[in-house]
Design an enzyme around this catalytic site. Structure first.
Site, PDB file in Angstrom:
ATOM      1  N   ARG A 167      31.792  46.375  45.492  1.00 61.00           N
ATOM      2  CA  ARG A 167      30.455  46.502  44.982  1.00 61.00           C
ATOM      3  C   ARG A 167      30.588  47.609  44.035  1.00 61.00           C
ATOM      4  O   ARG A 167      31.264  48.570  44.239  1.00 61.00           O
ATOM      5  CB  ARG A 167      29.268  46.531  45.815  1.00 61.00           C
ATOM      6  CG  ARG A 167      29.283  45.283  46.949  1.00 61.00           C
ATOM      7  CD  ARG A 167      28.128  45.731  47.914  1.00 61.00           C
ATOM      8  NE  ARG A 167      27.919  44.717  48.733  1.00 61.00           N
ATOM      9  CZ  ARG A 167      28.533  44.333  50.060  1.00 61.00           C
ATOM     10  NH1 ARG A 167      29.340  45.470  50.434  1.00 61.00           N
ATOM     11  NH2 ARG A 167      28.322  43.342  50.867  1.00 61.00           N
ATOM     12  N   LYS A 191      27.307  47.970  52.862  1.00 62.27           N
ATOM     13  CA  LYS A 191      25.755  47.848  53.157  1.00 62.27           C
ATOM     14  C   LYS A 191      25.800  48.060  54.643  1.00 62.27           C
ATOM     15  O   LYS A 191      26.368  47.487  55.452  1.00 62.27           O
ATOM     16  CB  LYS A 191      25.536  46.459  52.631  1.00 62.27           C
ATOM     17  CG  LYS A 191      25.236  46.374  51.150  1.00 62.27           C
ATOM     18  CD  LYS A 191      24.588  44.945  50.963  1.00 62.27           C
ATOM     19  CE  LYS A 191      24.525  45.017  49.274  1.00 62.27           C
ATOM     20  NZ  LYS A 191      23.724  43.675  48.896  1.00 62.27           N
ATOM     21  N   HIS A 270      29.325  42.796  39.373  1.00 59.34           N
ATOM     22  CA  HIS A 270      29.363  41.637  40.430  1.00 59.34           C
ATOM     23  C   HIS A 270      29.892  40.557  40.055  1.00 59.34           C
ATOM     24  O   HIS A 270      30.623  39.929  40.922  1.00 59.34           O
ATOM     25  CB  HIS A 270      27.700  41.378  40.795  1.00 59.34           C
ATOM     26  CG  HIS A 270      27.575  41.274  42.162  1.00 59.34           C
ATOM     27  ND1 HIS A 270      27.951  42.319  43.013  1.00 59.34           N
ATOM     28  CD2 HIS A 270      27.203  40.142  43.096  1.00 59.34           C
ATOM     29  CE1 HIS A 270      27.523  41.774  44.381  1.00 59.34           C
ATOM     30  NE2 HIS A 270      27.051  40.648  44.108  1.00 59.34           N
ATOM     31  N   ARG A 273      33.410  40.993  41.374  1.00 62.19           N
ATOM     32  CA  ARG A 273      33.648  40.683  42.587  1.00 62.19           C
ATOM     33  C   ARG A 273      33.479  39.431  43.044  1.00 62.19           C
ATOM     34  O   ARG A 273      34.213  38.821  44.014  1.00 62.19           O
ATOM     35  CB  ARG A 273      32.203  41.438  43.337  1.00 62.19           C
ATOM     36  CG  ARG A 273      32.153  41.172  44.616  1.00 62.19           C
ATOM     37  CD  ARG A 273      31.029  42.195  45.556  1.00 62.19           C
ATOM     38  NE  ARG A 273      30.670  41.829  46.694  1.00 62.19           N
ATOM     39  CZ  ARG A 273      31.009  42.309  47.941  1.00 62.19           C
ATOM     40  NH1 ARG A 273      32.156  42.852  48.028  1.00 62.19           N
ATOM     41  NH2 ARG A 273      30.180  41.703  49.003  1.00 62.19           N
ATOM     42  N   HIS A 296      30.837  40.768  54.146  1.00 60.63           N
ATOM     43  CA  HIS A 296      29.480  40.134  54.421  1.00 60.63           C
ATOM     44  C   HIS A 296      29.411  40.067  56.006  1.00 60.63           C
ATOM     45  O   HIS A 296      30.286  40.030  56.748  1.00 60.63           O
ATOM     46  CB  HIS A 296      29.846  38.525  53.978  1.00 60.63           C
ATOM     47  CG  HIS A 296      29.832  38.490  52.559  1.00 60.63           C
ATOM     48  ND1 HIS A 296      30.157  37.372  51.966  1.00 60.63           N
ATOM     49  CD2 HIS A 296      29.553  39.174  51.632  1.00 60.63           C
ATOM     50  CE1 HIS A 296      30.045  37.324  50.616  1.00 60.63           C
ATOM     51  NE2 HIS A 296      29.322  38.512  50.512  1.00 60.63           N
ATOM     52  N   TYR A 305      30.988  30.417  48.100  1.00 60.74           N
ATOM     53  CA  TYR A 305      32.234  30.349  47.331  1.00 60.74           C
ATOM     54  C   TYR A 305      33.014  28.875  47.444  1.00 60.74           C
ATOM     55  O   TYR A 305      33.908  28.639  46.801  1.00 60.74           O
ATOM     56  CB  TYR A 305      33.137  31.326  47.514  1.00 60.74           C
ATOM     57  CG  TYR A 305      32.361  32.755  47.137  1.00 60.74           C
ATOM     58  CD1 TYR A 305      32.633  33.127  45.818  1.00 60.74           C
ATOM     59  CD2 TYR A 305      31.895  33.730  47.983  1.00 60.74           C
ATOM     60  CE1 TYR A 305      31.915  34.316  45.371  1.00 60.74           C
ATOM     61  CE2 TYR A 305      31.296  34.939  47.682  1.00 60.74           C
ATOM     62  CZ  TYR A 305      31.311  35.227  46.058  1.00 60.74           C
ATOM     63  OH  TYR A 305      30.918  36.314  45.766  1.00 60.74           O
TER      64      TYR A 305
END
Length: 324
Positions: A167, A191, A270, A273, A296, A305
């Site tokens: 990110r 995150k 992004h 990414r 994630h 994806y």
């Protein structure tokens, strides 16, 4: 109906009444509790603050203090936002913030219920992540001029972002201590404080080495690079020995996209990414491994994806199968 831009939303916020002291104190206590409990980034905390202050200013005490608002008052606010052309995604994010905030209000004994749970979640579109082709990525990575320290630094940053699927906030805040050059891996705190290890390929390691040995000393004018407020020495610096901003990197990537012959509106940090994830799947990567590399929390976030990968396989089949 066109959603409001960021500048339009900020202008609208400035037209609202000032924040009442009681609501300001409530929001500050909530954000402090979030930071202590979950270790959220300042960027995330600022997003929470903007959403709650927007509601508090709109209400301006009419339906009582922020922590005591009822479902009808919240519904009125969401209706007003819809009339002001806020997007469904923006309203969904607000609703998530409200659920967290009012749960905290219940924990503190400010109220006995969470009014946001009675509000319907907005119906959201499901756009697929946009990715560049591998040839476009090659052109983008080669766009910076490596004849200058700034260009060499930017080349290393682009290479690292694509190689590790970072990110933009992870890239620009990356401390030197998180890079293990001997083992060729990065330690990333993503995150929610989630930690992951990401291996680096030969190309990204090559450009990182050139940056560290040539560009970084030049940018620092051979002066020692000080630690930031968190006690970390930044990996990527500008000529003032400070880390770069997300906005700076955003502008650069648009500039390099134009140099590479790619429409700038199709490129963002992004997108790199997304390209990292899409290209790995196209070359046979396991979905669980991709989840770990991207950081994630849930496999469901990564599964989007797989549709792109299936599209790629269908195209290959159509191009090369004798009976396609």
């Amino acid at each position: 109906m066109t959603p409001r831009t960021t500048n339009q939303r900020r202008q609208l916020a400035r037209q609202q009444p000032p924040l009442l002291p009681e609501d300001a104190t409530t929001i500050a206590h909530f954000l402090d509790a979030l930071w202590i409990k979950h270790g959220l980034s300042q960027h995330t905390l600022n997003s929470y603050r903007r959403d709650l202050e927007g509601l508090a200013r709109w209400n301006n005490g009419r339906a009582g203090p922020l922590a005591t608002l009822t479902p009808p008052a919240l519904l009125d606010y969401l209706t007003w936002r819809t009339q002001q052309h806020y997007s469904p995604l923006s309203n969904a994010r607000l609703l998530s913030v409200l659920r967290t905030f009012f749960s905290y209000a219940v924990e503190c004994g400010w109220r006995n219920d969470n009014p946001s749970t009675l509000l319907a979640h907005p119906v959201l579109p499901h756009p697929l992540p946009k990715a560049l082709t591998e040839s476009q990525i090659e052109a983008l990575l080669a766009a910076p001029s490596i004849e200058t320290p700034e260009g060499l630094r930017n080349r290393a940053m682009l290479e690292l972002m694509y190689a590790a699927g970072l990110r933009v906030s992870e890239l620009v805040t990356l401390p030197v201590a998180m890079l293990n050059r001997r083992q060729g891996v990065l330690r990333i705190i993503g995150k929610g404080g989630k930690e992951r290890l990401v291996p680096l390929g030969e190309e990204s390691q090559h450009w990182l080495q050139r940056y560290l040995e040539q560009a970084r000393p030049s940018l620092a004018a051979d002066k020692p690079i000080p630690a930031d407020s968190d006690g970390d020495v930044p990996l990527f610096i500008n000529t003032t020995l400070k880390r770069l901003s997300r906005q700076q990197f955003w502008r650069w990537i648009k500039h390099y996209a134009a140099l590479a012959g790619i429409a700038p509106n199709k490129v963002s940090p992004h997108v790199l990414r997304h390209s990292f994830a899409t290209h790995l799947l196209n070359h046979g990567a396991d979905l669980r491994a991709l989840q770990m590399l991207l950081g994630h929390r849930s496999i469901s976030t990564t599964q989007i994806y797989t549709f792109i990968a299936r599209q790629h396989l269908q195209q290959l089949h159509a191009q090369h199968h004798p009976r396609a």
